[in-house]
Design a protein around this motif. Structure first.
Motif, PDB file in Angstrom:
ATOM      1  N   PHE A  27      25.722   7.777  59.372  1.00 39.83           N
ATOM      2  CA  PHE A  27      24.917   7.891  58.157  1.00 39.83           C
ATOM      3  C   PHE A  27      25.700   7.391  56.949  1.00 39.83           C
ATOM      4  O   PHE A  27      26.936   7.418  56.924  1.00 39.83           O
ATOM      5  CB  PHE A  27      24.473   9.339  57.945  1.00 39.83           C
ATOM      6  CG  PHE A  27      23.577   9.842  59.048  1.00 39.83           C
ATOM      7  CD1 PHE A  27      22.243   9.467  59.098  1.00 39.83           C
ATOM      8  CD2 PHE A  27      24.074  10.671  60.048  1.00 39.83           C
ATOM      9  CE1 PHE A  27      21.417   9.919  60.120  1.00 39.83           C
ATOM     10  CE2 PHE A  27      23.261  11.125  61.073  1.00 39.83           C
ATOM     11  CZ  PHE A  27      21.926  10.747  61.109  1.00 39.83           C
ATOM     12  N   LYS A  28      24.963   6.977  55.920  1.00 38.14           N
ATOM     13  CA  LYS A  28      25.567   6.393  54.733  1.00 38.14           C
ATOM     14  C   LYS A  28      26.213   7.431  53.824  1.00 38.14           C
ATOM     15  O   LYS A  28      27.182   7.144  53.120  1.00 38.14           O
ATOM     16  CB  LYS A  28      24.506   5.625  53.940  1.00 38.14           C
ATOM     17  CG  LYS A  28      23.960   4.402  54.651  1.00 38.14           C
ATOM     18  CD  LYS A  28      22.864   3.744  53.817  1.00 38.14           C
ATOM     19  CE  LYS A  28      22.304   2.515  54.522  1.00 38.14           C
ATOM     20  NZ  LYS A  28      21.182   1.891  53.761  1.00 38.14           N
ATOM     21  N   ASP A  29      25.666   8.653  53.825  1.00 38.85           N
ATOM     22  CA  ASP A  29      26.143   9.649  52.871  1.00 38.85           C
ATOM     23  C   ASP A  29      25.740  11.040  53.329  1.00 38.85           C
ATOM     24  O   ASP A  29      25.190  11.212  54.423  1.00 38.85           O
ATOM     25  CB  ASP A  29      25.567   9.371  51.473  1.00 38.85           C
ATOM     26  CG  ASP A  29      24.035   9.256  51.508  1.00 38.85           C
ATOM     27  OD1 ASP A  29      23.376  10.148  52.091  1.00 38.85           O
ATOM     28  OD2 ASP A  29      23.502   8.267  50.958  1.00 38.85           O
ATOM     29  N   LYS A  30      26.039  12.026  52.488  1.00 37.30           N
ATOM     30  CA  LYS A  30      25.618  13.413  52.735  1.00 37.30           C
ATOM     31  C   LYS A  30      24.762  13.931  51.572  1.00 37.30           C
ATOM     32  O   LYS A  30      24.703  15.130  51.314  1.00 37.30           O
ATOM     33  CB  LYS A  30      26.839  14.308  52.946  1.00 37.30           C
ATOM     34  CG  LYS A  30      27.615  13.964  54.221  1.00 37.30           C
ATOM     35  CD  LYS A  30      28.765  14.931  54.467  1.00 37.30           C
ATOM     36  CE  LYS A  30      29.482  14.588  55.767  1.00 37.30           C
ATOM     37  NZ  LYS A  30      30.599  15.513  56.061  1.00 37.30           N
ATOM     38  N   THR A  33      22.526  17.418  51.252  1.00 44.49           N
ATOM     39  CA  THR A  33      22.916  18.469  52.197  1.00 44.49           C
ATOM     40  C   THR A  33      22.820  19.846  51.537  1.00 44.49           C
ATOM     41  O   THR A  33      23.174  19.996  50.351  1.00 44.49           O
ATOM     42  CB  THR A  33      24.355  18.244  52.715  1.00 44.49           C
ATOM     43  OG1 THR A  33      24.709  19.325  53.601  1.00 44.49           O
ATOM     44  CG2 THR A  33      25.350  18.209  51.583  1.00 44.49           C
ATOM     45  N   ASN A  67      23.401  16.180  56.719  1.00 44.49           N
ATOM     46  CA  ASN A  67      22.138  16.621  56.136  1.00 44.49           C
ATOM     47  C   ASN A  67      21.113  16.844  57.255  1.00 44.49           C
ATOM     48  O   ASN A  67      20.782  15.898  57.985  1.00 44.49           O
ATOM     49  CB  ASN A  67      21.621  15.562  55.150  1.00 44.49           C
ATOM     50  CG  ASN A  67      20.403  16.028  54.377  1.00 44.49           C
ATOM     51  OD1 ASN A  67      19.696  16.938  54.787  1.00 44.49           O
ATOM     52  ND2 ASN A  67      20.145  15.386  53.255  1.00 44.49           N
ATOM     53  N   TYR A  70      18.330  14.336  57.764  1.00 46.18           N
ATOM     54  CA  TYR A  70      18.653  13.076  58.430  1.00 46.18           C
ATOM     55  C   TYR A  70      18.479  13.213  59.941  1.00 46.18           C
ATOM     56  O   TYR A  70      17.963  12.300  60.609  1.00 46.18           O
ATOM     57  CB  TYR A  70      20.089  12.655  58.117  1.00 46.18           C
ATOM     58  CG  TYR A  70      20.348  12.242  56.685  1.00 46.18           C
ATOM     59  CD1 TYR A  70      19.338  12.234  55.727  1.00 46.18           C
ATOM     60  CD2 TYR A  70      21.616  11.851  56.285  1.00 46.18           C
ATOM     61  CE1 TYR A  70      19.579  11.856  54.413  1.00 46.18           C
ATOM     62  CE2 TYR A  70      21.882  11.467  54.972  1.00 46.18           C
ATOM     63  CZ  TYR A  70      20.861  11.479  54.039  1.00 46.18           C
ATOM     64  OH  TYR A  70      21.116  11.095  52.731  1.00 46.18           O
ATOM     65  N   LYS A  73      14.870  13.090  60.964  1.00 49.24           N
ATOM     66  CA  LYS A  73      14.353  11.725  60.972  1.00 49.24           C
ATOM     67  C   LYS A  73      14.689  11.005  62.278  1.00 49.24           C
ATOM     68  O   LYS A  73      13.884  10.249  62.812  1.00 49.24           O
ATOM     69  CB  LYS A  73      14.903  10.944  59.783  1.00 49.24           C
ATOM     70  CG  LYS A  73      14.018  10.966  58.555  1.00 49.24           C
ATOM     71  CD  LYS A  73      14.319   9.782  57.666  1.00 49.24           C
ATOM     72  CE  LYS A  73      13.271   9.655  56.568  1.00 49.24           C
ATOM     73  NZ  LYS A  73      13.464   8.452  55.742  1.00 49.24           N
ATOM     74  N   THR A 107      16.682   4.084  56.214  1.00 50.37           N
ATOM     75  CA  THR A 107      17.459   3.913  54.980  1.00 50.37           C
ATOM     76  C   THR A 107      18.719   4.766  54.954  1.00 50.37           C
ATOM     77  O   THR A 107      19.698   4.421  54.280  1.00 50.37           O
ATOM     78  CB  THR A 107      16.587   4.259  53.751  1.00 50.37           C
ATOM     79  OG1 THR A 107      16.088   5.605  53.899  1.00 50.37           O
ATOM     80  CG2 THR A 107      15.417   3.297  53.629  1.00 50.37           C
ATOM     81  N   GLU A 108      18.709   5.889  55.666  1.00 55.64           N
ATOM     82  CA  GLU A 108      19.869   6.786  55.665  1.00 55.64           C
ATOM     83  C   GLU A 108      20.972   6.319  56.619  1.00 55.64           C
ATOM     84  O   GLU A 108      22.103   6.815  56.559  1.00 55.64           O
ATOM     85  CB  GLU A 108      19.454   8.205  56.069  1.00 55.64           C
ATOM     86  CG  GLU A 108      18.440   8.854  55.154  1.00 55.64           C
ATOM     87  CD  GLU A 108      17.007   8.465  55.487  1.00 55.64           C
ATOM     88  OE1 GLU A 108      16.097   8.966  54.818  1.00 55.64           O
ATOM     89  OE2 GLU A 108      16.803   7.660  56.436  1.00 55.64           O
TER      90      GLU A 108
END
Length: 531
Positions: A27-30, A33, A67, A70, A73, A107-108
């Motif tokens: 994943f790109k980020d958190k 969360t 998160n 995520y 998804k 996107t995530e």
């Protein structure tokens, strides 16, 4: 004919895209969360927080769980989700290649990495008789503990009590049934998990972990492990039937689980470099300590206050002649192998790392190491797999003897006091450690603010003993060679006004020596170099 061939290709392509494989989604980020670094108790156990607090380690963003939105998804897209990594912000899934391709479009999602073919995470118990570990039976006496001073350590009451040790391996067959393991099995095993098959069953699959574990925790009339009072957490991370990147990720997931459970020491007689899928292979130039997935995992484990002890690896017929991952990580106590006469074992892999660091860190007996097998019988095996748990015993005992130390402090004490710490190489590293030498080193370090031996190294035949606080009474200064033989000893009446005391070393040749300074209240033992 051409139409039949084309149809066959389409059928095979359809079958390939329909096959379920294992992938890791990054994943790109958190962002978003629900967890916070200010409330680590929401995702870390009390023992984990306690270990960190003792070493002044605070929670950071890489401690935060993924998160949950995520993960939802990913499930909605059709993939089955399994273990996740807080540290690397990734998720293990099983799905088809078609679904994996669609996940990349979310996107995530930063990337989707192929980890292994087929599906295996069923939660079932599937034993395997395969054995890809390199070891062979031989004849030898039980000498490995004495070589490291573990017998003296144990006699002093330091058997790892109060410390949690996680063992990562391919299986622990017989630990739940053999008599030699029953005391530990019933009283000291706190947790088990099998990341290969997604279950809590670890007492099958392979006996390599059993033999490794015996060096640490077996207890019988004829055999006692060197850390028998420690608590144990057994993890199956190695799939003995194949070799794919998934096993590195299993190691990562186990390390995070160990962290969250409050484990102090990870003992791993595993390592990776080449795989069944050649596209996954690492290169020698990747031995940087930060390239391989498993090396990233081990490096982060160190940052969380755990000790990581790992085999350096065994030579195979594959053209690879250097340590394997994660033994390349700076701060991982990587362990090579020696014989009972302290010569390097012919199978032991060495360094340097790609960035020029000395590896392995230390060595211990791995040729004809005495172990207990899954039937409870005493036998001998060869491999750095068995020198590794011997050093883990030493780590547990030293940390018990000096509980105020950080993990880094334990590592430094073991490496800096080993028998070739002043002349390390890429075969034996810093040499053979010993509990008494470590104890002397640490006790000397603790009183260095009171006594200093200077200069070091000595260049003009004159050595000074400097007292930083007033001392009166008898003082004895003894100089030993590295074999423990006394070269000189001097006892005199200390008068504070005579401080510092000066000693003539003209009768001693250039080399490395041990200097011991004793008064009625303090004792300093240190190494001295004369050039």
């Amino acid at each position: 004919m051409r139409g039949i061939f084309l149809s066959l290709c389409l059928i095979l392509l359809g079958e390939a895209s329909a096959q379920t494989n294992r992938y890791v989604v990054y994943f790109k980020d958190k962002v978003g969360t629900p967890y916070s670094i200010t409330q680590p108790e929401k995702y870390l156990s009390a023992p984990s927080l306690s270990r960190r607090a003792k070493q002044n380690i605070l929670a950071t963003e890489d401690d935060l769980p993924i998160n949950p939105a995520y993960i939802t998804k990913i499930k909605t897209a059709g993939a089955k989700t399994f273990f996740s990594s807080r540290w690397l912000n990734c998720l293990l899934v099983e799905c088809t290649a078609t679904i994996a391709s669609s996940l990349k479009q979310l996107t995530e999602v930063a990337s989707v990495e192929y980890a292994a073919p087929g599906s295996k995470l069923k939660g079932g118990r599937v034993a395997s008789s395969s054995n890809k570990f390199s070891s062979s039976q031989s004849q030898a006496a039980l000498a490995q503990y004495q070589q490291l001073g573990i017998d003296q350590m144990n006699a002093a009451g330091f058997n790892g009590g109060g410390f949690n040790i996680a063992i990562f391996d391919g299986g622990f067959s017989g630990v739940n049934t053999a008599a030699a393991f029953q005391t530990t099995y019933q009283q000291k095993i706190r947790y088990t998990y099998n990341f290969v098959e997604n279950s809590s069953s670890v007492y099958a699959f392979n006996d390599h972990g059993t033999e490794v574990f015996s060096i640490l925790g077996a207890q019988s009339a004829s055999y006692n492990g060197g850390a028998k009072d420690a608590s144990y957490f057994l993890f199956v991370t190695e799939d003995v039937s194949s070799e794919y990147r998934i096993e590195e990720y299993n190691w990562l997931f186990a390390a995070e689980r160990a962290d969250s459970l409050g484990v102090d020491i990870i003992s791993s007689s595993l390592g990776y470099n080449l795989f069944d899928d050649a596209s996954m292979n690492y290169k020698v130039s990747d031995l940087t300590g930060s390239t391989a997935i498993i090396s990233k995992a081990a490096s982060t484990a160190l940052k969380k206050g755990m000790m990581v002890v790992n085999s350096s690896g065994n030579k195979e017929n594959d053209g690879w002649n250097y340590i394997i991952f994660p033994a390349d990580v700076k701060g991982v106590l990587s362990v090579g192998s020696i014989t009972s006469t302290r010569t390097l074992s012919n199978f032991s892999l060495g360094g340097p790392t790609a960035d020029g660091r000395i590896k392995p860190d230390v060595v211990a007996l791995g040729s004809s190491a005495s172990v207990v097998n899954s039937f409870g019988n005493l036998t001998t095996k060869d491999g750095t797999s068995f020198s590794c748990p011997l050093i883990t015993c030493l780590v547990a005992g030293v940390w018990q003897a000096f509980p105020a130390l950080s993990a880094e402090g334990v590592y430094n004490a073991i490496v800096r006091s080993a028998d070739q710490s002043f002349n390390p190489d890429n075969f034996k590293g810093y040499g053979v450690p010993n509990f008494t030498a470590i104890k002397n080193y640490l006790e000397s370090t603790l009183i260095e603010d009171q006594i200093v031996v200077s200069p070091n190294p000595v260049t003009n035949n004159s050595m000074k003993v400097i007292f930083k606080e007033p001392k009166d009474g008898d003082i004895t200064v003894t100089i030993y060679d590295l074999q423990g033989r006394i070269l000189s000893t001097t006892t005199m009446k200390m008068i504070w006004q005579n401080n510092p005391l000066e000693f003539d070393l003209s009768m001693i040749a250039a080399g490395v020596y041990i200097v011991q300074v004793k008064t009625q209240t303090v004792s300093l033992t240190t190494r001295l170099v004369k050039i």
